[in-house]
Design a protein around this motif. Structure first.
Motif, short mmCIF file in Angstrom:
data_model
loop_
_atom_site.label_atom_id
_atom_site.label_comp_id
_atom_site.label_asym_id
_atom_site.label_seq_id
_atom_site.Cartn_x
_atom_site.Cartn_y
_atom_site.Cartn_z
N VAL A 104 0.84 -1.21 0.00
CA VAL A 104 0.00 0.00 0.00
C VAL A 104 0.87 1.25 0.00
N SER A 105 1.95 1.22 0.75
CA SER A 105 2.82 2.39 0.85
C SER A 105 3.55 2.69 -0.45
N LEU A 106 3.75 1.67 -1.27
CA LEU A 106 4.48 1.87 -2.53
C LEU A 106 3.59 2.40 -3.65
N LEU A 107 2.27 2.42 -3.44
CA LEU A 107 1.37 2.91 -4.49
C LEU A 107 1.68 4.34 -4.92
N PRO A 108 1.82 5.30 -3.98
CA PRO A 108 2.17 6.67 -4.42
C PRO A 108 3.50 6.73 -5.14
N THR A 109 4.45 5.90 -4.72
CA THR A 109 5.75 5.87 -5.39
C THR A 109 5.61 5.37 -6.82
N MET A 110 4.79 4.35 -7.03
CA MET A 110 4.56 3.82 -8.38
C MET A 110 3.90 4.86 -9.27
N VAL A 111 2.90 5.55 -8.73
CA VAL A 111 2.20 6.57 -9.52
C VAL A 111 3.16 7.69 -9.90
N ALA B 109 6.48 7.57 -10.10
CA ALA B 109 7.48 7.07 -11.04
C ALA B 109 6.91 6.97 -12.45
N THR B 110 5.68 6.49 -12.56
CA THR B 110 5.03 6.38 -13.88
C THR B 110 4.83 7.76 -14.49
N ARG B 111 4.38 8.71 -13.69
CA ARG B 111 4.17 10.07 -14.19
C ARG B 111 5.47 10.70 -14.66
N ASP B 112 6.54 10.50 -13.92
CA ASP B 112 7.85 11.08 -14.30
C ASP B 112 8.35 10.48 -15.61
N VAL B 113 8.23 9.17 -15.75
CA VAL B 113 8.69 8.52 -16.98
C VAL B 113 7.87 8.96 -18.18
N ILE B 114 6.56 9.09 -18.00
CA ILE B 114 5.70 9.55 -19.10
C ILE B 114 6.09 10.96 -19.53
N ASP B 115 6.33 11.84 -18.58
CA ASP B 115 6.72 13.21 -18.92
C ASP B 115 8.06 13.24 -19.67
N ILE B 116 9.00 12.43 -19.20
CA ILE B 116 10.31 12.40 -19.86
C ILE B 116 10.20 11.85 -21.28
N GLN B 117 9.44 10.79 -21.47
CA GLN B 117 9.30 10.20 -22.80
C GLN B 117 8.53 11.12 -23.75
N LYS B 118 7.58 11.87 -23.22
CA LYS B 118 6.87 12.83 -24.07
C LYS B 118 7.82 13.94 -24.53
N VAL C 109 8.96 -0.43 -19.28
CA VAL C 109 10.29 -0.96 -18.96
C VAL C 109 11.05 -0.07 -17.97
N PRO C 110 11.14 1.26 -18.19
CA PRO C 110 11.84 2.09 -17.20
C PRO C 110 11.15 2.11 -15.83
N VAL C 111 9.81 2.07 -15.82
CA VAL C 111 9.10 2.08 -14.55
C VAL C 111 9.41 0.82 -13.75
N ILE C 112 9.36 -0.34 -14.41
CA ILE C 112 9.66 -1.60 -13.72
C ILE C 112 11.10 -1.60 -13.24
N SER C 113 12.02 -1.11 -14.07
CA SER C 113 13.42 -1.07 -13.68
C SER C 113 13.62 -0.18 -12.45
N ARG C 114 12.94 0.96 -12.43
CA ARG C 114 13.08 1.88 -11.30
C ARG C 114 12.48 1.29 -10.03
N LEU C 115 11.32 0.62 -10.17
CA LEU C 115 10.69 0.03 -9.00
C LEU C 115 11.50 -1.14 -8.46
N LEU C 116 12.10 -1.93 -9.35
CA LEU C 116 12.94 -3.04 -8.89
C LEU C 116 14.14 -2.53 -8.11
N SER C 117 14.68 -1.40 -8.55
CA SER C 117 15.80 -0.81 -7.81
C SER C 117 15.36 -0.37 -6.42
N ASP C 118 14.17 0.26 -6.35
CA ASP C 118 13.66 0.69 -5.04
C ASP C 118 13.36 -0.50 -4.14
N VAL C 119 12.78 -1.55 -4.72
CA VAL C 119 12.45 -2.74 -3.93
C VAL C 119 13.72 -3.41 -3.41
#
Length: 258
Positions: A155-162, A164-173, A196-206
């Motif tokens: 549950v605590s990682l949900l805001p982090t996932m959101v 991270a996804t938003r940051d990657v989307i902005d960068i790719q745009k 792919v970048p989101v999963i990679s970033r989350l795996l690093s955090d995990v």
């Protein structure tokens, strides 16, 4: 990193014992289920959930945003459920093939409150309860330490996932990625440079989180100990009794026991 949905505030709900808040959220869920076919009966439950969300200290503005966004879901449930019950009750609105009756509106609003009231209630619970105390509450209920810890971390990682996804989307745009062009398959394919970048970033955090948990000996003992444990007060008793009476009456009303 593990602050999760919790917001540090001084409010009435923040001062309550997490066990009584979990009891209250469970009662909201039970009352919503019991009154799901009648929006008139489930409306007091919805109002109480909104009032609790406002009193949680997150601000009336954010509560208004959540309510406004839920109006789209209200429109969808109205069209779906009112259409299913178009042959029952008296017509309220007729436009071509669309026929909405009073029974359909009651059922549609009840289904809407069935989803939104528990959502608002559990948001209030997590917003006003530290993850540390959420794990403590779950263990007090008999849940194993490993399971409660895993649930709180998820549950605590949900805001982090959101985020991270938003940051990657902005960068790719910024790099020229167009997510809203092409066919459906093309649009799905365009999300690969995001996934792919989101999963990679989350795996690093995990991985970093697992090292921290291992250094604190989490999961190696059968019973976890807590330094700061909430204390049940008379305020919690009064709130629990009032909640049991209020939602108990609504549940009995919804089940036609009154």
């Amino acid at each position: 990193m593990l602050s999760g949905l919790y917001v540090e505030r001084k409010s009435f709900f923040h001062s309550l014992d997490p066990r009584v808040k979990l009891l209250w959220a469970t009662l909201v869920l039970a009352a919503s289920i019991a009154t799901q076919f009648n929006g008139l009966k489930s409306f007091p439950v919805f109002v109480s959930a909104i009032a609790a969300l406002t009193l949680s200290g997150i601000g009336a503005g954010l509560a208004a945003v959540l309510i406004f966004n839920s109006l789209v879901f209200l429109l969808i449930t109205t069209l779906v459920w009112a259409g299913m019950y178009s042959g029952h009750g008296s017509p309220v609105f007729v436009l071509g093939f669309l026929r909405i009756t009073d029974v359909g509106l009651l059922v549609a609003s009840g289904k809407f409150f069935l989803i939104m009231s528990p959502v608002f209630a559990f948001i209030t619970f997590f917003v006003t309860t530290k993850p540390y105390h959420v794990a403590w509450t779950l263990e007090k209920m008999g849940m194993p330490s490993k399971v409660s810890t895993a649930f709180v971390i998820a549950v605590s990682l949900l805001p982090t996932m959101v985020k991270a996804t938003r940051d990657v989307i902005d960068i790719q745009k910024l790099r020229g990625l167009a997510l809203d062009r092409g066919s459906v398959l093309d649009r799905l394919r365009n999300y690969i440079p995001i996934i792919v970048p989101v999963i990679s970033r989350l795996l690093s955090d995990v991985w970093d989180l697992s090292l921290v948990l291992a250094s604190r000996y989490v999961g190696y003992s059968k019973r976890r100990t807590y330094l700061l444990e909430p204390r049940w007060s008379s305020r919690d008793t009064v709130f629990a009794l009032l909640s049991l009476v209020f939602y108990g009456v609504i549940i009995a009303w919804g089940l036609q026991l009154l």
